[in-house]
Scaffold this motif. Structure first.
Motif, mmCIF file in Angstrom:
data_model
loop_
_atom_site.group_PDB
_atom_site.id
_atom_site.type_symbol
_atom_site.label_atom_id
_atom_site.label_comp_id
_atom_site.label_asym_id
_atom_site.label_seq_id
_atom_site.Cartn_x
_atom_site.Cartn_y
_atom_site.Cartn_z
ATOM 1 N N ALA A 131 0.952 -1.305 -0.166
ATOM 2 C CA ALA A 131 0.025 -0.112 -0.158
ATOM 3 C C ALA A 131 0.871 1.429 0.080
ATOM 4 O O ALA A 131 0.577 2.197 -0.870
ATOM 5 N N ALA A 132 2.113 1.190 0.966
ATOM 6 C CA ALA A 132 2.656 2.321 0.849
ATOM 7 C C ALA A 132 3.562 2.660 -0.526
ATOM 8 O O ALA A 132 3.407 3.801 -0.959
ATOM 9 N N THR A 133 3.972 1.715 -1.230
ATOM 10 C CA THR A 133 4.514 1.743 -2.445
ATOM 11 C C THR A 133 3.577 2.316 -3.370
ATOM 12 O O THR A 133 3.964 3.258 -4.260
ATOM 13 N N ALA A 134 2.313 1.736 -3.451
ATOM 14 C CA ALA A 134 1.299 2.504 -4.413
ATOM 15 C C ALA A 134 1.291 3.931 -3.985
ATOM 16 O O ALA A 134 0.805 4.696 -5.138
ATOM 17 N N LEU A 135 1.520 4.497 -2.801
ATOM 18 C CA LEU A 135 1.383 5.834 -2.511
ATOM 19 C C LEU A 135 2.623 6.510 -2.788
ATOM 20 O O LEU A 135 2.816 7.698 -2.655
ATOM 21 N N GLY A 136 3.753 5.971 -3.338
ATOM 22 C CA GLY A 136 5.012 6.601 -3.823
ATOM 23 C C GLY A 136 5.837 6.409 -2.347
ATOM 24 O O GLY A 136 6.812 7.309 -2.560
ATOM 25 N N LEU A 137 5.684 6.011 -1.376
ATOM 26 C CA LEU A 137 6.491 6.038 -0.287
ATOM 27 C C LEU A 137 7.556 4.737 -0.449
ATOM 28 O O LEU A 137 7.441 3.744 -0.924
ATOM 29 N N PRO A 138 8.679 4.906 0.356
ATOM 30 C CA PRO A 138 9.696 3.828 0.117
ATOM 31 C C PRO A 138 9.105 2.603 1.047
ATOM 32 O O PRO A 138 8.513 2.785 2.033
ATOM 33 N N ALA A 139 9.132 1.475 0.421
ATOM 34 C CA ALA A 139 8.954 0.247 0.969
ATOM 35 C C ALA A 139 10.021 -0.073 2.363
ATOM 36 O O ALA A 139 11.182 0.354 1.891
ATOM 37 N N GLN A 140 9.381 -0.658 3.343
ATOM 38 C CA GLN A 140 10.443 -0.946 4.536
ATOM 39 C C GLN A 140 11.022 -2.358 4.080
ATOM 40 O O GLN A 140 10.149 -2.960 3.793
ATOM 41 N N PRO A 141 12.075 -2.558 4.636
ATOM 42 C CA PRO A 141 12.804 -3.864 4.110
ATOM 43 C C PRO A 141 12.237 -4.877 5.080
ATOM 44 O O PRO A 141 11.874 -4.676 6.368
ATOM 45 N N GLY A 142 12.230 -6.158 4.771
ATOM 46 C CA GLY A 142 12.110 -7.225 5.407
ATOM 47 C C GLY A 142 10.718 -7.602 5.741
ATOM 48 O O GLY A 142 9.833 -6.917 5.728
ATOM 49 N N GLY A 143 10.627 -8.554 6.422
ATOM 50 C CA GLY A 143 9.221 -8.866 7.117
ATOM 51 C C GLY A 143 9.280 -8.802 8.564
ATOM 52 O O GLY A 143 10.051 -8.228 9.023
ATOM 53 N N ILE A 144 8.503 -9.495 9.156
ATOM 54 C CA ILE A 144 8.213 -9.754 10.902
ATOM 55 C C ILE A 144 9.603 -9.820 11.381
ATOM 56 O O ILE A 144 10.031 -9.319 12.412
ATOM 57 N N ASP A 145 10.325 -10.853 10.901
ATOM 58 C CA ASP A 145 11.666 -11.294 11.485
ATOM 59 C C ASP A 145 12.535 -9.992 11.484
ATOM 60 O O ASP A 145 13.310 -9.677 12.215
ATOM 61 N N HIS A 146 12.778 -9.401 10.222
ATOM 62 C CA HIS A 146 13.460 -7.968 10.039
ATOM 63 C C HIS A 146 13.155 -6.914 10.966
ATOM 64 O O HIS A 146 13.997 -6.327 11.746
ATOM 65 N N ALA A 147 11.882 -6.664 11.051
ATOM 66 C CA ALA A 147 11.154 -5.892 11.897
ATOM 67 C C ALA A 147 11.750 -6.078 13.668
ATOM 68 O O ALA A 147 11.983 -5.323 14.407
#
Ligand code: GLU
Length: 303
Positions: A265-281
């Motif tokens: 959804a963020a990418t569709a709004l032109g926002l940078p994707a955040q890396p990784g999944g739940i493990d990364h977070a």
């Protein structure tokens, strides 16, 4: 009128119709409205637009609310349901009738289709242009619906994303429906009444609703209600190039993977994707806490 950067209070909303679960496209609208409210230090409300009872899917409201929660999009007040607010829509219609701004209409859909020779492309919530058949009376026929009299100048407004807009409502859609033949209040009336009643200052929603805005501003003027600021977000298109929608089979977002859904959804709004999944977070968060812990220990030793 307030500008986006200079407002006294900000209250936004997400207003899903409970016709099915949230999909990638509807999450874009939800995230955009939530981000805009947060970025302005404002409030964000959720309103379940279940006024169109034939299209309402039982239980979809609860699914949508739990999907929003799973994605961390928490509202600042309990949700409201339009089905519990029909008294407000009735009062608004009564005041329009009392002011001779609304009139009963006996036309069936077929009558209107027959009177429209050109086939018009109809975005969501749009209708065939009404030729004004019942403007001057029912000619002995029974009333089916109630319509707004749309005489007047073209409506112009500034969309925060799409820029300057103008639509002559009378020309584009004609006198539009406020109370439908099946007894449901129309989306246009309910949305305008609710946005005003809830003190919504900023509306952020998908671009498929851009075409409805002039009708809503016209109604606000007839009801002497304030006009919020509007921002229409770009639509998410499916692989076939068509707008993602419940009608063309868009998948419900997977709440087991909320970060993935949010990134999309963020990418569709032109926002940078955040890396990784739940493990990364988890790794990023625990690393941040680990260094804060070490700092706290150093501080404790120094005192
Ligand atoms: N309930 C409407 C829909 O899902 C959206 C209303 C709005 O955001 O104005 O089409």
């Amino acid at each position: 009128m307030q500008s986006a950067d200079n407002f006294l209070h900000y209250r936004g909303r997400f207003a899903p119709s409970p016709t099915g679960p949230l999909h990638a496209g509807s999450l874009v609208a939800a995230l955009a409205s939530w981000l805009d409210a947060r970025a302005h230090g404002g409030q964000w409300l959720v309103r379940i637009e279940d006024v169109d009872t034939p299209r309402t899917v039982h239980g979809a409201d609860r699914v949508i609310l739990s999907q929003l929660e799973a994605c961390g999009l928490h509202a600042d007040a309990p949700p409201v349901w339009q089905s519990a607010r029909t008294g407000l829509y009735r009062a608004a219609l009564d005041s329009l009738v009392a002011g001779a701004l609304a009139y009963p209409c006996a036309c069936s859909r077929k009558d209107i289709e027959n009177a429209n020779t050109a086939h018009v492309l109809r975005p969501r919530h749009a209708e065939l242009r009404y030729p004004g058949t019942c403007r001057h009376g029912l000619h002995g026929k029974a009333a089916r619906a109630w319509r707004l009299r749309t005489e007047g100048a073209a409506i112009s407004w500034q969309d925060r994303a799409a820029g300057p807009q103008t639509q002559d409502v009378d020309d584009a859609v004609g006198d539009f429906v406020l109370l439908r033949a099946d007894g449901c209040f129309a989306y246009q009336l309910a949305v305008v009444v609710d946005d005003a009643d809830q003190g919504i200052s900023h509306v952020v929603r998908g671009a498929d609703l851009l075409d409805n805005t002039a009708r809503q501003i016209q109604l606000q003027r007839c009801l002497q209600l304030p006009t919020p600021q509007y921002l229409h977000t770009p639509l998410v298109l499916g692989a076939n190039g068509e707008k993602l929608s419940k009608q063309n089979g868009a998948q419900a977002i997977d709440t087991n993977e909320p970060l993935h859904a949010l990134n999309q959804a963020a990418t569709a709004l032109g926002l940078p994707a955040q890396p990784g999944g739940i493990d990364h977070a988890l790794a990023v968060w625990t690393a941040a806490w680990a260094s804060a812990w070490a700092g706290a220990e150093r501080q404790a030793r120094a005192t």
